[in-house]
Design a protein around this motif. Structure first.
Motif, PDB file in Angstrom:
ATOM      1  N   VAL A 112      30.403  46.524  44.134  1.00 45.25           N
ATOM      2  CA  VAL A 112      30.626  45.401  45.049  1.00 45.25           C
ATOM      3  C   VAL A 112      32.127  45.246  45.240  1.00 45.25           C
ATOM      4  O   VAL A 112      32.925  45.703  44.427  1.00 45.25           O
ATOM      5  CB  VAL A 112      30.013  44.092  44.513  1.00 45.25           C
ATOM      6  CG1 VAL A 112      28.507  44.221  44.380  1.00 45.25           C
ATOM      7  CG2 VAL A 112      30.642  43.698  43.175  1.00 45.25           C
ATOM      8  N   SER A 167      30.726  36.684  41.030  1.00 47.32           N
ATOM      9  CA  SER A 167      31.390  37.899  41.502  1.00 47.32           C
ATOM     10  C   SER A 167      32.192  38.560  40.392  1.00 47.32           C
ATOM     11  O   SER A 167      32.229  39.792  40.291  1.00 47.32           O
ATOM     12  CB  SER A 167      32.304  37.572  42.689  1.00 47.32           C
ATOM     13  OG  SER A 167      31.560  37.073  43.779  1.00 47.32           O
ATOM     14  N   SER A 187      35.838  43.265  45.837  1.00 46.74           N
ATOM     15  CA  SER A 187      36.590  42.099  45.352  1.00 46.74           C
ATOM     16  C   SER A 187      37.244  41.320  46.480  1.00 46.74           C
ATOM     17  O   SER A 187      37.691  40.187  46.270  1.00 46.74           O
ATOM     18  CB  SER A 187      37.672  42.556  44.364  1.00 46.74           C
ATOM     19  OG  SER A 187      38.582  43.447  44.993  1.00 46.74           O
ATOM     20  N   PHE A 208      26.218  38.988  42.949  1.00 47.24           N
ATOM     21  CA  PHE A 208      27.332  38.433  43.694  1.00 47.24           C
ATOM     22  C   PHE A 208      28.355  39.527  43.969  1.00 47.24           C
ATOM     23  O   PHE A 208      28.467  40.483  43.197  1.00 47.24           O
ATOM     24  CB  PHE A 208      27.989  37.297  42.912  1.00 47.24           C
ATOM     25  CG  PHE A 208      27.099  36.116  42.665  1.00 47.24           C
ATOM     26  CD1 PHE A 208      27.109  35.023  43.512  1.00 47.24           C
ATOM     27  CD2 PHE A 208      26.238  36.092  41.570  1.00 47.24           C
ATOM     28  CE1 PHE A 208      26.293  33.927  43.282  1.00 47.24           C
ATOM     29  CE2 PHE A 208      25.423  35.005  41.325  1.00 47.24           C
ATOM     30  CZ  PHE A 208      25.443  33.926  42.189  1.00 47.24           C
ATOM     31  N   GLY A 209      29.135  39.355  45.010  1.00 45.33           N
ATOM     32  CA  GLY A 209      30.173  40.338  45.315  1.00 45.33           C
ATOM     33  C   GLY A 209      30.397  40.449  46.801  1.00 45.33           C
ATOM     34  O   GLY A 209      29.765  39.757  47.603  1.00 45.33           O
ATOM     35  N   ASN A 217      30.192  31.249  43.143  1.00 49.94           N
ATOM     36  CA  ASN A 217      30.483  32.544  43.745  1.00 49.94           C
ATOM     37  C   ASN A 217      31.587  33.287  42.999  1.00 49.94           C
ATOM     38  O   ASN A 217      31.500  34.503  42.800  1.00 49.94           O
ATOM     39  CB  ASN A 217      30.873  32.356  45.212  1.00 49.94           C
ATOM     40  CG  ASN A 217      31.073  33.673  45.929  1.00 49.94           C
ATOM     41  OD1 ASN A 217      32.180  34.200  45.980  1.00 49.94           O
ATOM     42  ND2 ASN A 217      30.003  34.208  46.482  1.00 49.94           N
ATOM     43  N   GLY A 231      29.901  34.420  50.806  1.00 51.80           N
ATOM     44  CA  GLY A 231      31.063  35.267  50.950  1.00 51.80           C
ATOM     45  C   GLY A 231      31.711  35.023  52.296  1.00 51.80           C
ATOM     46  O   GLY A 231      31.858  33.875  52.737  1.00 51.80           O
ATOM     47  N   PRO A 251      34.888  38.076  47.577  1.00 52.84           N
ATOM     48  CA  PRO A 251      35.044  36.960  46.640  1.00 52.84           C
ATOM     49  C   PRO A 251      36.439  36.342  46.673  1.00 52.84           C
ATOM     50  O   PRO A 251      36.581  35.128  46.507  1.00 52.84           O
ATOM     51  CB  PRO A 251      34.761  37.602  45.276  1.00 52.84           C
ATOM     52  CG  PRO A 251      33.878  38.757  45.584  1.00 52.84           C
ATOM     53  CD  PRO A 251      34.344  39.271  46.915  1.00 52.84           C
ATOM     54  N   SER A 282      29.875  40.590  38.268  1.00 46.38           N
ATOM     55  CA  SER A 282      29.522  41.860  38.918  1.00 46.38           C
ATOM     56  C   SER A 282      30.664  42.859  38.861  1.00 46.38           C
ATOM     57  O   SER A 282      30.454  44.054  38.594  1.00 46.38           O
ATOM     58  CB  SER A 282      29.128  41.614  40.378  1.00 46.38           C
ATOM     59  OG  SER A 282      27.995  40.786  40.480  1.00 46.38           O
TER      60      SER A 282
END
Length: 440
Positions: A128, A118, A130, A329-330, A114, A91, A133, A121
């Motif tokens: 998480v 993301s 945005s 991911f996030g 990634n 990230g 990402p 997720s």
């Protein structure tokens, strides 16, 4: 295209290297706006359509409860498919590493992993962000342009930073905030050589985003004002609270990382347990799902109760730290804004109860609280001030923003020199030098 072929093309077009660099920076900004739109528009669209398609045979409440569990399953399968253990720092922190290592490159495989992880997720409603990402995606686009044109490592760092600036600019409709973000957080230094290209990229991203989605920022912010100069004291106190929130958030995140490693549980069980907690959090309030932008907007509008904002503050902080450290991911950037908005909104509401003739707009404290949290947790005071100022376009809030963010940042710096992004790297011997580097 090789360097030799590029030279022939430039000679034929009679373009200088600086003209080509400006053109590439503009193209990075344009493509970044489309990339930011993919996450900004595509994720809510996919989530809403999935809910509508399943609501005919399942209650919406049950769908929302099961979504994070489906996200855990999808993430586990995705990780098995890619057969890759991503290191901590994916990230914004990974972008920092790419810049400070001097290579300025993000592998296209990492970019795909990634972004897809993301989106899983975010669609699943996990707490998480945005923003992280989006920045990784747009910085990766800048890196792809560097790879295609075979530029030097120094120029590659600049193009990667152009992409990061464009991501913030397109997402928040804040071209100056995007430029400051790239200089303060990604490059970690202010040099005149970077300015022109980063400005071009940030401007073109904002212009393209406005053409695509209209001149509408992420949050609808009502006009705020200070009715009494005594409020400066309250904003100063909010800055102190923001500093301790930044410390608390960073250490909770780090302790969850240590806890999951200490348990030695299988990856699939860690993912499932953390997702199950999120599902139960969602039973308390659905506003916990996702990056939390709707909840932030409600706090800015003064539409949330004191109890709900305090609950959301702790649920988001714990939920985000838990799922990211578990292997989802996030991003962290948006949850930082979320916790700051809830802290500021609840603080403003309490001050309004005790001092109704002085404090009339608790939503203003939610806005300034976002700046305090970003300054303390992310150690980015200039980004916090400029970004939130651009969101309001109101000079009357610049003084509270400046005082609160400076106090929050300065007090946090007394206790800990790491941001939440670099803290994730300091326990990796290979990347410790990046973590301890003074960015601000």
């Amino acid at each position: 295209m090789s360097s030799k072929h590029m030279k022939h093309v430039l000679t034929w077009l009679r373009l200088s290297h600086q003209s080509v660099a400006i053109l590439l920076a503009a193209m990075i900004g344009i493509f970044s706006a489309f990339g930011a739109g993919l996450i900004r528009i595509g994720v809510p669209w996919a989530r809403e359509n999935f809910i509508q398609s399943t609501s005919s045979f399942m209650k919406t409440e049950l769908i929302l409860f099961l979504f994070p569990l489906f996200g855990a399953l999808a993430t586990y399968i995705f990780r098995k498919m890619i057969d890759k253990e991503l290191r901590d720092g994916q990230g914004i922190a990974e972008v920092m590493v790419s810049v400070q290592e001097g290579r300025g490159r993000i592998p296209s495989k990492d970019l795909f992993i990634n972004t897809m992880g993301s989106m899983i997720s975010l669609i699943a409603g996990l707490p998480v962000g945005s923003v992280g990402p989006t920045i990784f995606l747009t910085a990766g686009l800048g890196s792809l342009f560097s790879t295609f044109t075979h530029v030097s490592p120094m120029k590659a760092r600049t193009y990667l930073s152009c992409g990061a600036a464009a991501g913030i600019s397109a997402l928040f409709n804040a071209p100056i905030g995007g430029m400051i973000f790239a200089l303060e957080m990604i490059l970690g230094e202010y040099r005149s050589g970077y300015f022109s290209l980063i400005i071009v990229s940030s401007f073109s991203a904002s212009l393209t985003s406005r053409w695509l989605f209209g001149n509408v920022p992420v949050f609808t912010v009502p006009p705020y004002t200070m009715y009494s100069m005594w409020e400066i004291l309250f904003y100063a106190l909010l800055g102190i609270l923001g500093a301790f929130l930044g410390l608390f958030h960073s250490h909770v995140f780090h302790n969850f990382q240590k806890y999951w490693r200490f348990t030695h549980l299988p990856q699939k069980l860690i993912l499932f347990v953390s997702a199950l907690f999120v599902s139960f959090f969602g039973l308390l309030t659905p506003l916990i799902y996702g990056g939390g932008f709707p909840a932030i907007e409600k706090a800015l509008m003064g539409q949330l109760s004191l109890t709900l904002m305090l609950s959301l503050l702790f649920l988001q902080l714990i939920g985000n730290s838990m799922v990211l450290s578990a292997g989802f991911f996030g991003g962290i950037f948006a949850p930082i804004l979320f916790t700051g908005a809830m802290l500021g909104g609840s603080f403003g509401m309490m001050m309004q109860l005790f001092f109704p003739t002085i404090v009339s707009q608790p939503g203003a404290y939610a806005l300034v609280g976002m700046g305090a949290a970003l300054a303390a947790t992310g150690r980015a005071p200039m980004t916090a001030i400029v970004l939130l100022f651009e969101m309001t376009n109101d000079y009357r809030m610049i003084l509270p923003l400046m005082i609160t963010t400076v106090i929050s940042f300065s007090l946090r710096d007394v206790f800990d020199e790491y941001s939440i992004f670099t803290m994730k790297l300091r326990h990796h011997s290979k990347y410790k030098w990046v973590a301890v580097r003074k960015y601000h």
